[in-house]
Design an enzyme around this catalytic site. Structure first.
Site, PDB file in Angstrom:
ATOM      1  N   HIS A  46       0.858  -1.178   0.000  1.00 16.17           N
ATOM      2  CA  HIS A  46       0.000   0.000   0.000  1.00 16.17           C
ATOM      3  C   HIS A  46       0.899   1.233   0.000  1.00 16.17           C
ATOM      4  O   HIS A  46       1.716   1.398   0.904  1.00 16.17           O
ATOM      5  CB  HIS A  46      -0.911  -0.009   1.234  1.00 16.17           C
ATOM      6  CG  HIS A  46      -1.827  -1.179   1.258  1.00 16.17           C
ATOM      7  ND1 HIS A  46      -1.420  -2.431   1.675  1.00 16.17           N
ATOM      8  CD2 HIS A  46      -3.124  -1.298   0.897  1.00 16.17           C
ATOM      9  CE1 HIS A  46      -2.430  -3.270   1.578  1.00 16.17           C
ATOM     10  NE2 HIS A  46      -3.482  -2.607   1.107  1.00 16.17           N
ATOM     11  N   ASP A  89      -7.545 -10.113   0.343  1.00 16.04           N
ATOM     12  CA  ASP A  89      -7.360  -8.711   0.029  1.00 16.04           C
ATOM     13  C   ASP A  89      -6.766  -7.960   1.222  1.00 16.04           C
ATOM     14  O   ASP A  89      -6.352  -8.572   2.212  1.00 16.04           O
ATOM     15  CB  ASP A  89      -8.674  -8.081  -0.462  1.00 16.04           C
ATOM     16  CG  ASP A  89      -9.731  -7.925   0.630  1.00 16.04           C
ATOM     17  OD1 ASP A  89      -9.441  -8.161   1.822  1.00 16.04           O
ATOM     18  OD2 ASP A  89     -10.864  -7.551   0.274  1.00 16.04           O
ATOM     19  N   SER A  90      -6.750  -6.664   1.147  1.00 19.16           N
ATOM     20  CA  SER A  90      -6.153  -5.828   2.198  1.00 19.16           C
ATOM     21  C   SER A  90      -6.839  -5.967   3.548  1.00 19.16           C
ATOM     22  O   SER A  90      -6.264  -5.624   4.573  1.00 19.16           O
ATOM     23  CB  SER A  90      -6.193  -4.357   1.768  1.00 19.16           C
ATOM     24  OG  SER A  90      -5.492  -4.192   0.566  1.00 19.16           O
TER      25      SER A  90
END
Length: 173
Positions: A46, A89-90
């Site tokens: 990120h 996912d995140s």
């Protein structure tokens, strides 16, 4: 006689396919390929310029998952693939994706390849109620023999997107 010659001359000219026909032909050739790849997600980064430290600490950057695809190299040596993959996912939720990938490939050495291209597909995310979300994203890769490190960058804005997603791509044959 002139009409017959004109018809014959036209029949000998190569037929140029329209864009949609070329897309269909490429997808069909890739689908019919007997070459398979395994995809192993390895890292999600990120971009720290778009997220607070607190938010970064909440994110999952280890996207456990797996995928498989059919691939081919065309007459120019460029890579084409149809694939499915699922990963965390995140937010540590399952995220499946399916699509088509293309990369223009450069070969600076016999077993070494660099690729730049794109992917087009559909993904499903828990935070979007698993509704289909279209994906168009860049692809980059570095490959040696049957193993490649491939990445995409998902653009975004402040507090969303701006993610570099990386996986290993292993040719099975």
């Amino acid at each position: 006689m002139m009409l017959i010659m004109s018809s014959t001359a036209l029949a000998e000219e190569p037929v140029k396919l329209g864009m949609w026909s070329r897309v269909q032909d490429s997808l069909s050739q890739t689908w019919e390929s007997q070459n398979y790849e395994l995809y192993i997600p390895v890292y999600t980064w990120h971009n720290r310029n778009y997220y607070s430290d607190e938010k970064i600490n909440e994110f999952n950057e280890n996207p456990w998952g797996l995928g498989i695809g059919k691939y081919r190299f065309d007459e120019d040596g460029d890579w084409h693939a149809l694939y499915v993959m699922a990963f965390q996912d995140s937010h540590k939720e399952a995220e499946p994706i399916a699509g088509y990938g293309f990369q223009k490939v450069w070969r600076p050495a016999e077993d070494f390849r660099l690729g730049v291209g794109y992917t087009v597909g559909i993904t499903l995310r828990q935070d979007m109620h698993y509704l289909p979300i279209p994906v168009i994203a860049p692809l980059f890769s570095v490959a040696y023999k049957k193993l490649a490190v491939q990445s995409t960058y998902i653009p975004g804005g402040e507090g969303h997107g701006n993610i570099l997603f990386t996986w290993l791509r292993l040719q099975m044959n």
